[in-house]
Design a protein around this motif. Sequence first.
Motif, PDB file in Angstrom:
ATOM      1  N   THR A   1      14.976   9.315   0.384  1.00  0.00           N
ATOM      2  CA  THR A   1      16.096  10.120   0.873  1.00  0.00           C
ATOM      3  C   THR A   1      15.712  11.582   1.060  1.00  0.00           C
ATOM      4  N   SER A   2      14.416  11.860   1.113  1.00  0.00           N
ATOM      5  CA  SER A   2      13.987  13.257   1.233  1.00  0.00           C
ATOM      6  C   SER A   2      14.148  13.796   2.649  1.00  0.00           C
ATOM      7  N   GLY A   3      14.239  12.908   3.652  1.00  0.00           N
ATOM      8  CA  GLY A   3      14.404  13.343   5.033  1.00  0.00           C
ATOM      9  C   GLY A   3      15.854  13.300   5.473  1.00  0.00           C
ATOM     10  N   ALA A   4      16.063  13.544   6.743  1.00  0.00           N
ATOM     11  CA  ALA A   4      17.430  13.568   7.285  1.00  0.00           C
ATOM     12  C   ALA A   4      18.042  12.178   7.333  1.00  0.00           C
ATOM     13  N   VAL A   5      17.191  11.140   7.280  1.00  0.00           N
ATOM     14  CA  VAL A   5      17.647   9.753   7.376  1.00  0.00           C
ATOM     15  C   VAL A   5      17.027   8.967   6.226  1.00  0.00           C
ATOM     16  N   PRO A   6      17.809   8.190   5.474  1.00  0.00           N
ATOM     17  CA  PRO A   6      17.232   7.352   4.419  1.00  0.00           C
ATOM     18  C   PRO A   6      16.313   6.283   5.025  1.00  0.00           C
ATOM     19  N   VAL A   7      15.172   6.062   4.386  1.00  0.00           N
ATOM     20  CA  VAL A   7      14.189   5.091   4.863  1.00  0.00           C
ATOM     21  C   VAL A   7      13.906   4.094   3.743  1.00  0.00           C
ATOM     22  N   GLU A   8      14.163   2.821   4.013  1.00  0.00           N
ATOM     23  CA  GLU A   8      13.898   1.776   3.032  1.00  0.00           C
ATOM     24  C   GLU A   8      12.437   1.343   3.114  1.00  0.00           C
ATOM     25  N   TYR A   9      11.869   1.026   1.958  1.00  0.00           N
ATOM     26  CA  TYR A   9      10.454   0.666   1.924  1.00  0.00           C
ATOM     27  C   TYR A   9      10.154  -0.258   0.749  1.00  0.00           C
ATOM     28  N   ARG A  10       8.999  -0.865   0.812  1.00  0.00           N
ATOM     29  CA  ARG A  10       8.393  -1.565  -0.312  1.00  0.00           C
ATOM     30  C   ARG A  10       6.991  -1.016  -0.500  1.00  0.00           C
ATOM     31  N   PHE A  11       6.531  -0.999  -1.748  1.00  0.00           N
ATOM     32  CA  PHE A  11       5.196  -0.449  -2.023  1.00  0.00           C
ATOM     33  C   PHE A  11       4.501  -1.290  -3.083  1.00  0.00           C
ATOM     34  N   ARG A  12       3.218  -1.544  -2.839  1.00  0.00           N
ATOM     35  CA  ARG A  12       2.381  -2.237  -3.815  1.00  0.00           C
ATOM     36  C   ARG A  12       1.117  -1.420  -4.037  1.00  0.00           C
ATOM     37  N   ALA A  13       0.818  -1.119  -5.269  1.00  0.00           N
ATOM     38  CA  ALA A  13      -0.326  -0.269  -5.589  1.00  0.00           C
ATOM     39  C   ALA A  13      -1.641  -1.002  -5.383  1.00  0.00           C
ATOM     40  N   ALA A  14      -2.694  -0.225  -5.215  1.00  0.00           N
ATOM     41  CA  ALA A  14      -4.026  -0.779  -4.977  1.00  0.00           C
ATOM     42  C   ALA A  14      -4.583  -1.439  -6.223  1.00  0.00           C
ATOM     43  N   GLU A  15      -5.594  -2.238  -5.984  1.00  0.00           N
ATOM     44  CA  GLU A  15      -6.286  -2.932  -7.061  1.00  0.00           C
ATOM     45  C   GLU A  15      -7.701  -2.386  -7.148  1.00  0.00           C
ATOM     46  N   GLY A  16      -8.183  -2.201  -8.367  1.00  0.00           N
ATOM     47  CA  GLY A  16      -9.548  -1.744  -8.556  1.00  0.00           C
ATOM     48  C   GLY A  16      -9.739  -0.310  -8.092  1.00  0.00           C
ATOM     49  N   ASP A  17     -10.852  -0.059  -7.413  1.00  0.00           N
ATOM     50  CA  ASP A  17     -11.212   1.310  -7.034  1.00  0.00           C
ATOM     51  C   ASP A  17     -10.917   1.615  -5.569  1.00  0.00           C
ATOM     52  N   VAL A  18     -10.075   0.814  -4.921  1.00  0.00           N
ATOM     53  CA  VAL A  18      -9.819   1.001  -3.494  1.00  0.00           C
ATOM     54  C   VAL A  18      -8.925   2.213  -3.276  1.00  0.00           C
ATOM     55  N   ARG A  19      -9.412   3.140  -2.476  1.00  0.00           N
ATOM     56  CA  ARG A  19      -8.655   4.353  -2.152  1.00  0.00           C
ATOM     57  C   ARG A  19      -8.278   4.306  -0.671  1.00  0.00           C
ATOM     58  N   HIS A  20      -7.227   3.572  -0.382  1.00  0.00           N
ATOM     59  CA  HIS A  20      -6.809   3.362   0.992  1.00  0.00           C
ATOM     60  C   HIS A  20      -5.350   2.939   0.995  1.00  0.00           C
ATOM     61  N   LEU A  21      -4.651   3.290   2.081  1.00  0.00           N
ATOM     62  CA  LEU A  21      -3.249   2.904   2.236  1.00  0.00           C
ATOM     63  C   LEU A  21      -3.086   2.139   3.541  1.00  0.00           C
ATOM     64  N   VAL A  22      -2.487   0.960   3.469  1.00  0.00           N
ATOM     65  CA  VAL A  22      -2.101   0.202   4.652  1.00  0.00           C
ATOM     66  C   VAL A  22      -0.593   0.351   4.826  1.00  0.00           C
ATOM     67  N   VAL A  23      -0.175   0.832   5.993  1.00  0.00           N
ATOM     68  CA  VAL A  23       1.250   0.999   6.304  1.00  0.00           C
ATOM     69  C   VAL A  23       1.639  -0.093   7.287  1.00  0.00           C
ATOM     70  N   VAL A  24       2.688  -0.839   6.967  1.00  0.00           N
ATOM     71  CA  VAL A  24       3.097  -1.978   7.781  1.00  0.00           C
ATOM     72  C   VAL A  24       4.445  -1.697   8.439  1.00  0.00           C
ATOM     73  N   PHE A  25       4.477  -1.778   9.768  1.00  0.00           N
ATOM     74  CA  PHE A  25       5.709  -1.640  10.549  1.00  0.00           C
ATOM     75  C   PHE A  25       6.149  -3.035  11.003  1.00  0.00           C
ATOM     76  N   SER A  26       7.441  -3.299  10.973  1.00  0.00           N
ATOM     77  CA  SER A  26       7.939  -4.638  11.266  1.00  0.00           C
ATOM     78  C   SER A  26       8.299  -4.807  12.735  1.00  0.00           C
ATOM     79  N   GLY A  27       8.295  -6.076  13.170  1.00  0.00           N
ATOM     80  CA  GLY A  27       8.770  -6.428  14.492  1.00  0.00           C
ATOM     81  C   GLY A  27      10.232  -6.831  14.446  1.00  0.00           C
ATOM     82  N   PHE A  28      10.735  -7.334  15.558  1.00  0.00           N
ATOM     83  CA  PHE A  28      12.109  -7.821  15.593  1.00  0.00           C
ATOM     84  C   PHE A  28      12.240  -9.045  14.687  1.00  0.00           C
TER      85      PHE A  28
END
Length: 256
Positions: free
Chosen positions: A26-53
């Motif tokens: 809710t930090s922006g002008a519009v609330p954004v719903e999300y899910r998040f799963r933390a990395a495993e091991g020493d991986v320093r990377h983020l995958v962002v997933v956008f949905s289709g219809f």
Amino acid sequence: MNGELPPLAPNLATVDRRAVVTGTDTSGAVPVEYRFRAAEGDVRHLVVVFSGFAAPNGYHFAGKSLNGLRANVLWIRDDFDGHYSYYMCRSMNFDIEAAVAGLIDSTLRQLGLGRDQVSLLGVSKGGSAALYFGLKYGFRNIATVVPQFLVGTYVRDRPETGRYMLGDDMPQTHVDMLDSAIPDLLKAYGGQGHNIYLFTSEADEQYETEIGPHLQLFWACENFNLVRTASPLVRQHGEVSGHNLPLVCGVLAALA
């Protein structure tokens, strides 16, 4: 051997123990719903997933399909006022885009990652968003599956989404603006500085209008990878992502 053998089921080696957190930013002008799963091991990377219809519960690739990835995963839901928005706009006000970009950036800050440590993934509508946000905001890696390039024309033909994004009258000027959003980014930069993986198929009924005419826009990209599927198991738009899922996951794992 004197001891009893452990039970074969469930196989705990195949269980993903990382918790998936659901929230609303809710930090922006519009609330954004999300899910998040933390990395495993020493991986320093983020995958962002956008949905289709028509994504299940609003999230694509949110079941077991990405369990093999060890990277952080952020799924973002495209549900604003009960409508789809391509993560971009409502009545041509782009506060949705700003809020989504803000969520990604705040996630990166919390993880201590930069934009070269991000991979954007999306299918169809989500594939368009992956291209748009990746090119516009400088996220290094883009995996896009059967995206729409002419977003304005596509949503105009789907009146509920079209009226929400373009305005009630859906004027042609607004259609043209959204049609040019992704092509103009490619014309300006050619995808330079990005690793782009485009998954498509000529069996996709949208190929002739959405994909084919825009492929030349990527030729300036030093690492543009076109995966054009020819298989009797791929007969339409909605079958491309499932058929290529092992390859998509392999690409993401390598990038991470």
